[in-house]
Design an enzyme around this catalytic site. Structure first.
Site, PDB file in Angstrom:
ATOM      1  N   CYS A  34       0.826  -1.202   0.000  1.00 58.30           N
ATOM      2  CA  CYS A  34       0.000   0.000   0.000  1.00 58.30           C
ATOM      3  C   CYS A  34       0.866   1.261   0.000  1.00 58.30           C
ATOM      4  CB  CYS A  34      -0.970  -0.047   1.178  1.00 58.30           C
ATOM      5  SG  CYS A  34      -2.236   1.244   1.137  1.00 58.30           S
ATOM      6  N   ASP A  67      -9.089  -5.075  -5.294  1.00 59.52           N
ATOM      7  CA  ASP A  67      -8.700  -4.098  -4.280  1.00 59.52           C
ATOM      8  C   ASP A  67      -9.699  -2.945  -4.287  1.00 59.52           C
ATOM      9  OD1 ASP A  67      -7.467  -2.224  -2.642  1.00 59.52           O
ATOM     10  OD2 ASP A  67      -5.478  -2.502  -3.508  1.00 59.52           O
ATOM     11  N   HIS A 102      -7.193  -6.093  -1.139  1.00 62.63           N
ATOM     12  CA  HIS A 102      -6.069  -5.229  -0.763  1.00 62.63           C
ATOM     13  C   HIS A 102      -5.109  -5.894   0.218  1.00 62.63           C
ATOM     14  CE1 HIS A 102      -3.984  -1.437  -0.273  1.00 62.63           C
ATOM     15  NE2 HIS A 102      -4.087  -1.529   1.041  1.00 62.63           N
TER      16      HIS A 102
END
Length: 400
Positions: A222, A313, A348
Site C-alpha cells: 500500500c 482491491d 487489498h
C-alpha cells in the site's frame, strides 16, 4: 507460518459424517474459529489435503482452509484484523473433531479427538532487535549465523507498524527491518512520513554489521510500496537490488511532501459506501487524490521490480497504478525490469500465506474509525496470498 501442514483423521467408521473445527485465541483474547464438513472414506479416514469439504467455512479441497477461513466467533468483538504482535511466541491453533455435520454449539458437544499446532513467524535462531536510532523506529530481524545477509526494508500501509512479515523473511534468510512510519506511539503523527525518514532508515540498514551493504532490497504494501517506488525512481542515493510492491497506489505521493494523511483526509467527503456502510476509498483516490498521469522519473529505477496486484482491491487503485508504472517503464526502455502478478479476485490485504482472509475491517482515519472495504473473495484471495508469497521468495532469491 508459511509452511503447509497435513491433517488426517483415522479410525472412523466408513462413510461417517464429521466436522473439523479450528480455533485460535489471539493476543487480544479474541476467539477465531473455522469449521468444515467431511465424510470418511471406506477405510474410515479423512485426509484434508485430498478430500473435499462439503460445507462449513469453505467448500472443496482446501488443505489449509482451516487457517485462512478463520473468522471472529459470534458473540465476541467483530470487525478487527488478526494481528500477531509478539513474534517470540507462536499462534496456537486447536483442531477438534466432532461427530456429524455440526454448524454451532460446539462447546456443548464432546470432541472425538483433538490436536494442537504451533504456527511460528520466527524460526529458531532468528534474532529480534528493537531499533531506536537517529529518529528511526522499527524492529530488525537477523537470521541465524554470522552473515553477512542480504537485507530488506519492510513497510506496510497506513494501518501502521507490523513485524510478522519481517520475522518470516528473516526465517527465510534475509535480514529485515520492519519500519514504523505512522500510527506508532514513539512517532508523532506524520513525523515519519517525510522522505528523509526513509533515507535515514536505508542508511541505518546498510550500517548493520551482519548486513551485506550492497545487497539491499525494498518490500512494501500500500502506501509503503508507493513510498518505496518513489525512493527507487527519484532518489539517486537509494540503490536497491530489487523492489517488491504489493497493491501500491503509486502516483499518490510527490517528492518533498510531508504528512500524506492530510491528503487522505481530504478524500473522505468523496468516499463511497457500499450497501453495508463500508468505506470504498478507491474511487475517491482515482477521482481526487491520485495523479496517474504524473510521470515518475521511471528512468531512475535501475532495479528489477515485482508488482503484486489484487484486482478486487477496493481500497486503492493498485491495478491502475501498476499498469501506469509498467507503461512508464516501457516508455524509457525498462519494461524488462518489471514483473507483474495480478490476481482477479484478490483484495487489498495480501498477507503471507494462510493468514485469515479479511474482506473488511475497522480502520482508524483522522478523527474517526470506519469500516474499510478491502475487497477479496475468500478462496481466491487465499490462493493469491499463497501464490504471491512463493513468487516473492523466488524473486528475492534471484535478485537479492
Amino acid at each position: 507460518m508459511d509452511e503447509p501442514f497435513q491433517l488426517e483423521v483415522a479410525c472412523l467408521p466408513p462413510h461417517c459424517p464429521v466436522t473439523l473445527r479450528s480455533t485460535l485465541c489471539s493476543e487480544g483474547n479474541d476467539l477465531w474459529e473455522s469449521f468444515s464438513h467431511y465424510v470418511s472414506d471406506e477405510r474410515g479416514r479423512v485426509n484434508v489435503s485430498k478430500d473435499d469439504s462439503l460445507g462449513g467455512s469453505y467448500i472443496g479441497c482446501e488443505p489449509m482452509g482451516l487457517l485462512w477461513s478463520l473468522r471472529l466467533a459470534v458473540g465476541g468483538r467483530q470487525n478487527i484484523r488478526l494481528r500477531k504482535k509478539n513474534m517470540q511466541t507462536p499462534l496456537v491453533v486447536d483442531i477438534s473433531l466432532f461427530d456429524g455435520h455440526t454448524i454451532d454449539n460446539f462447546n456443548t458437544q464432546t470432541a472425538l479427538a483433538m490436536t494442537t499446532m504451533e504456527r511460528w513467524y520466527m524460526a529458531p535462531g532468528v534474532r529480534r532487535i528493537e531499533v531506536r536510532e537517529n529518529g528511526v523506529v522499527g524492529t530488525l530481524f537477523i537470521p541465524p549465523g554470522p552473515g553477512p545477509f542480504p537485507a530488506l526494508l519492510d513497510v506496510w500501509g497506513l494501518a501502521g507498524f507490523m513485524e510478522h512479515r519481517a520475522a518470516l523473511l528473516a526465517s527465510r534468510g534475509y535480514a529485515c527491518l520492519a519500519l514504523a512510519y505512522i500510527n506508532h506511539p514513539e512517532l508523532q503523527l506524520g513525523s515519519g512520513m517525510g522522505i528523509s525518514y526513509f533515507q535515514e532508515s536505508w542508511k541505518l540498514l546498510q550500517s548493520v554489521p551482519q548486513v551485506s551493504a550492497d545487497r539491499l532490497g525494498l518490500l512494501g504494501s500500500c502506501f509503503g510500496a508507493a513510498i518505496f517506488i518513489l525512493m527507487a525512481s527519484e532518489l539517486p542515493d537509494i540503490s536497491p537490488r530489487c523492489l517488491v510492491a504489493i497493491n501500491s497506489p503509486s502516483g499518490l505521493l510527490n517528492p518533498g511532501e510531508g504528512n500524506y494523511l492530510e491528503k487522505l483526509q481530504r478524500l473522505l467527503p468523496e468516499t463511497k459506501l457500499d450497501a453495508n456502510g463500508h468505506f470504498m476509498i478507491k474511487d475517491a483516490i482515482l477521482a481526487f487524490g491520485i495523479d496517474l498521469e504524473r510521470s515518475l522519473q521511471a528512468g531512475g529505477i535501475q532495479c528489477p521490480v515485482l508488482l503484486i496486484v489484487g484486482e478486487d482491491d477496493q481500497c486503492v487503485p493498485s491495478l491502475e497504478s501498476a499498469q501506469k508504472l509498467e507503461a512508464q517503464m516501457r516508455a524509457v526502455g525498462k519494461g524488462h525490469l518489471v514483473t507483474k502478478f495480478s490476481y482477479p479476485e484478490a483484495g487489498h490485504l495480501i498477507e503471507p500465506p494462510y493468514h485469515p482472509v479479511m474482506r473488511s475491517s475497522a480502520f482508524n482515519l483522522p478523527g474517526q474509525t470506519v469500516t474499510m472495504l478491502w475487497g477479496g473473495v475468500g478462496k481466491s484471495h487465499a490462493a493469491a496470498q499463497e501464490d504471491s508469497w512463493r513468487r516473492i521468495l523466488e524473486f528475492l532469491d534471484k535478485h537479492l
